[in-house]
Motif scaffolding. Structure first.
Motif, PDB file in Angstrom:
ATOM      1  N   GLU A 119      62.925  50.816  63.973  1.00  0.00           N
ATOM      2  CA  GLU A 119      63.611  52.077  63.473  1.00  0.00           C
ATOM      3  C   GLU A 119      62.639  53.189  63.301  1.00  0.00           C
ATOM      4  O   GLU A 119      61.538  53.099  62.765  1.00  0.00           O
ATOM      5  N   LEU A 120      63.317  54.195  63.796  1.00  0.00           N
ATOM      6  CA  LEU A 120      62.729  55.533  63.496  1.00  0.00           C
ATOM      7  C   LEU A 120      63.584  56.452  62.607  1.00  0.00           C
ATOM      8  O   LEU A 120      64.519  56.583  62.815  1.00  0.00           O
ATOM      9  N   ASP A 121      62.863  56.431  61.173  1.00  0.00           N
ATOM     10  CA  ASP A 121      63.548  56.801  60.274  1.00  0.00           C
ATOM     11  C   ASP A 121      62.585  57.642  59.239  1.00  0.00           C
ATOM     12  O   ASP A 121      61.457  57.810  59.504  1.00  0.00           O
ATOM     13  N   LEU A 122      63.141  58.187  58.024  1.00  0.00           N
ATOM     14  CA  LEU A 122      62.457  59.046  57.382  1.00  0.00           C
ATOM     15  C   LEU A 122      60.815  58.170  56.949  1.00  0.00           C
ATOM     16  O   LEU A 122      59.913  58.885  56.592  1.00  0.00           O
ATOM     17  N   THR A 123      60.877  56.930  56.972  1.00  0.00           N
ATOM     18  CA  THR A 123      59.834  56.209  56.459  1.00  0.00           C
ATOM     19  C   THR A 123      58.664  56.092  57.399  1.00  0.00           C
ATOM     20  O   THR A 123      57.648  56.068  57.393  1.00  0.00           O
ATOM     21  N   THR A 124      59.515  56.090  58.585  1.00  0.00           N
ATOM     22  CA  THR A 124      58.413  55.818  60.006  1.00  0.00           C
ATOM     23  C   THR A 124      58.226  56.972  60.843  1.00  0.00           C
ATOM     24  O   THR A 124      57.330  56.997  61.569  1.00  0.00           O
ATOM     25  N   ALA A 125      58.871  57.924  60.350  1.00  0.00           N
ATOM     26  CA  ALA A 125      58.631  59.248  61.093  1.00  0.00           C
ATOM     27  C   ALA A 125      57.223  59.774  61.150  1.00  0.00           C
ATOM     28  O   ALA A 125      56.756  60.381  61.875  1.00  0.00           O
ATOM     29  N   PRO A 126      56.566  59.729  59.900  1.00  0.00           N
ATOM     30  CA  PRO A 126      55.363  60.319  59.828  1.00  0.00           C
ATOM     31  C   PRO A 126      54.382  59.630  60.681  1.00  0.00           C
ATOM     32  O   PRO A 126      53.422  60.218  61.560  1.00  0.00           O
ATOM     33  N   ALA A 127      54.349  58.326  61.076  1.00  0.00           N
ATOM     34  CA  ALA A 127      53.517  57.541  61.819  1.00  0.00           C
ATOM     35  C   ALA A 127      53.662  57.745  63.326  1.00  0.00           C
ATOM     36  O   ALA A 127      52.919  58.020  64.311  1.00  0.00           O
ATOM     37  N   MET A 150      67.616  55.364  64.982  1.00  0.00           N
ATOM     38  CA  MET A 150      66.764  56.551  64.824  1.00  0.00           C
ATOM     39  C   MET A 150      67.790  57.699  64.198  1.00  0.00           C
ATOM     40  O   MET A 150      68.864  57.523  64.353  1.00  0.00           O
ATOM     41  N   ASP A 151      66.974  58.377  63.158  1.00  0.00           N
ATOM     42  CA  ASP A 151      67.705  59.556  62.564  1.00  0.00           C
ATOM     43  C   ASP A 151      66.979  60.663  63.073  1.00  0.00           C
ATOM     44  O   ASP A 151      66.058  60.738  63.897  1.00  0.00           O
ATOM     45  N   GLY A 152      67.485  61.702  62.418  1.00  0.00           N
ATOM     46  CA  GLY A 152      67.161  63.116  62.667  1.00  0.00           C
ATOM     47  C   GLY A 152      65.626  63.516  62.307  1.00  0.00           C
ATOM     48  O   GLY A 152      65.092  64.431  62.611  1.00  0.00           O
ATOM     49  N   SER A 153      65.033  62.447  61.533  1.00  0.00           N
ATOM     50  CA  SER A 153      63.652  62.863  60.824  1.00  0.00           C
ATOM     51  C   SER A 153      62.604  63.016  62.271  1.00  0.00           C
ATOM     52  O   SER A 153      61.556  63.469  61.857  1.00  0.00           O
ATOM     53  N   VAL A 154      63.135  62.241  63.373  1.00  0.00           N
ATOM     54  CA  VAL A 154      62.017  62.582  64.379  1.00  0.00           C
ATOM     55  C   VAL A 154      62.121  63.665  65.453  1.00  0.00           C
ATOM     56  O   VAL A 154      61.311  63.858  66.354  1.00  0.00           O
ATOM     57  N   LEU A 155      63.243  64.443  64.961  1.00  0.00           N
ATOM     58  CA  LEU A 155      63.458  65.484  65.740  1.00  0.00           C
ATOM     59  C   LEU A 155      62.384  66.825  66.043  1.00  0.00           C
ATOM     60  O   LEU A 155      61.978  67.240  66.827  1.00  0.00           O
ATOM     61  N   ALA A 156      62.015  66.875  64.629  1.00  0.00           N
ATOM     62  CA  ALA A 156      61.019  68.112  64.635  1.00  0.00           C
ATOM     63  C   ALA A 156      59.577  67.536  65.340  1.00  0.00           C
ATOM     64  O   ALA A 156      59.095  68.529  66.148  1.00  0.00           O
ATOM     65  N   PRO A 157      59.111  66.242  65.159  1.00  0.00           N
ATOM     66  CA  PRO A 157      57.945  66.085  65.969  1.00  0.00           C
ATOM     67  C   PRO A 157      58.158  65.940  67.521  1.00  0.00           C
ATOM     68  O   PRO A 157      57.399  66.412  68.192  1.00  0.00           O
ATOM     69  N   LEU A 158      59.374  65.766  67.829  1.00  0.00           N
ATOM     70  CA  LEU A 158      59.859  65.714  69.398  1.00  0.00           C
ATOM     71  C   LEU A 158      59.907  67.194  69.799  1.00  0.00           C
ATOM     72  O   LEU A 158      59.165  67.244  70.723  1.00  0.00           O
ATOM     73  N   CYS A 159      60.490  67.642  69.102  1.00  0.00           N
ATOM     74  CA  CYS A 159      60.317  69.553  69.554  1.00  0.00           C
ATOM     75  C   CYS A 159      59.072  69.740  69.433  1.00  0.00           C
ATOM     76  O   CYS A 159      58.717  70.651  70.286  1.00  0.00           O
ATOM     77  N   ALA A 160      57.973  69.830  68.366  1.00  0.00           N
ATOM     78  CA  ALA A 160      56.793  70.124  68.553  1.00  0.00           C
ATOM     79  C   ALA A 160      56.012  69.878  69.623  1.00  0.00           C
ATOM     80  O   ALA A 160      55.331  70.429  70.482  1.00  0.00           O
ATOM     81  N   ALA A 161      56.174  68.395  70.294  1.00  0.00           N
ATOM     82  CA  ALA A 161      55.600  67.901  71.555  1.00  0.00           C
ATOM     83  C   ALA A 161      56.298  68.566  72.641  1.00  0.00           C
ATOM     84  O   ALA A 161      55.352  68.985  73.446  1.00  0.00           O
ATOM     85  N   TRP A 162      57.340  68.847  72.723  1.00  0.00           N
ATOM     86  CA  TRP A 162      58.340  69.467  73.946  1.00  0.00           C
ATOM     87  C   TRP A 162      57.635  71.040  74.060  1.00  0.00           C
ATOM     88  O   TRP A 162      57.309  71.320  74.936  1.00  0.00           O
ATOM     89  N   ILE A 187      70.961  57.089  69.669  1.00  0.00           N
ATOM     90  CA  ILE A 187      69.912  58.055  69.932  1.00  0.00           C
ATOM     91  C   ILE A 187      70.420  59.349  70.694  1.00  0.00           C
ATOM     92  O   ILE A 187      70.193  60.439  70.180  1.00  0.00           O
ATOM     93  N   ARG A 188      71.394  59.044  71.528  1.00  0.00           N
ATOM     94  CA  ARG A 188      72.014  60.210  72.193  1.00  0.00           C
ATOM     95  C   ARG A 188      72.673  60.945  71.185  1.00  0.00           C
ATOM     96  O   ARG A 188      72.692  62.257  71.108  1.00  0.00           O
ATOM     97  N   LEU A 189      73.551  60.275  70.192  1.00  0.00           N
ATOM     98  CA  LEU A 189      74.274  61.021  69.001  1.00  0.00           C
ATOM     99  C   LEU A 189      73.243  61.848  68.374  1.00  0.00           C
ATOM    100  O   LEU A 189      73.424  62.992  67.912  1.00  0.00           O
ATOM    101  N   VAL A 190      72.068  61.264  68.104  1.00  0.00           N
ATOM    102  CA  VAL A 190      71.032  62.467  67.007  1.00  0.00           C
ATOM    103  C   VAL A 190      70.812  63.500  67.774  1.00  0.00           C
ATOM    104  O   VAL A 190      70.748  64.512  67.352  1.00  0.00           O
TER     105      VAL A 190
END
Length: 122
Positions: free
Chosen positions: A19-27, A54-66, A85-88
């Motif tokens: 799961e990629l969510d608020l608790t795992t997004a920092p790692a 997956m929830d939206g908490s990983v979008l900011a790190p993905l956008c930073a990488a992009w 994931i596509r829906l997120v």
């Protein structure tokens, strides 16, 4: 040079599972930062095939990488299979930025899973 580098070794791949969510997004964010170390062109494949949620908490790190990949004249591509994931991505208005690739090799080659052809260049 074409849409991808000549050697697969120039590409960095990061895989995530569970799961990629608020608790795992920092790692997840730290992993994305770690893999982007160095200088020069950055080609990054983020493999999310083993992600079950997956929830939206990983979008900011993905956008930073992009953003960093683009600044370094490369790209970031995401591999995933789950419709959630596509829906997120769609909910975040990022489905154009992060189209679906079926495998790391397809991402490397720029072959989209849903269209079977290279993505539009922004």
């Amino acid at each position: 040079m074409g849409p991808h580098p000549d050697l697969f070794d120039e590409c960095r791949v990061i895989r995530s599972g569970g799961e990629l969510d608020l608790t795992t997004a920092p790692a997840f964010a730290r992993g994305l930062e770690d893999v982007r170390h160095g200088t020069g062109r950055l080609f990054l494949i983020v493999d999310l095939r083993d992600v079950t949620f997956m929830d939206g908490s990983v979008l900011a790190p993905l956008c930073a990488a992009w953003d960093e990949s683009r600044e370094r004249q490369g790209w970031t591509r995401v591999v995933y299979t789950r419709s959630g994931i596509r829906l997120v991505f769609r909910a975040g208005s990022l489905d154009e930025r992060f189209p679906r690739y079926a495998s790391a090799l397809d991402a490397w080659r720029g072959v989209l899973a849903d269209r079977g052809r290279p993505p539009r260049q922004p």
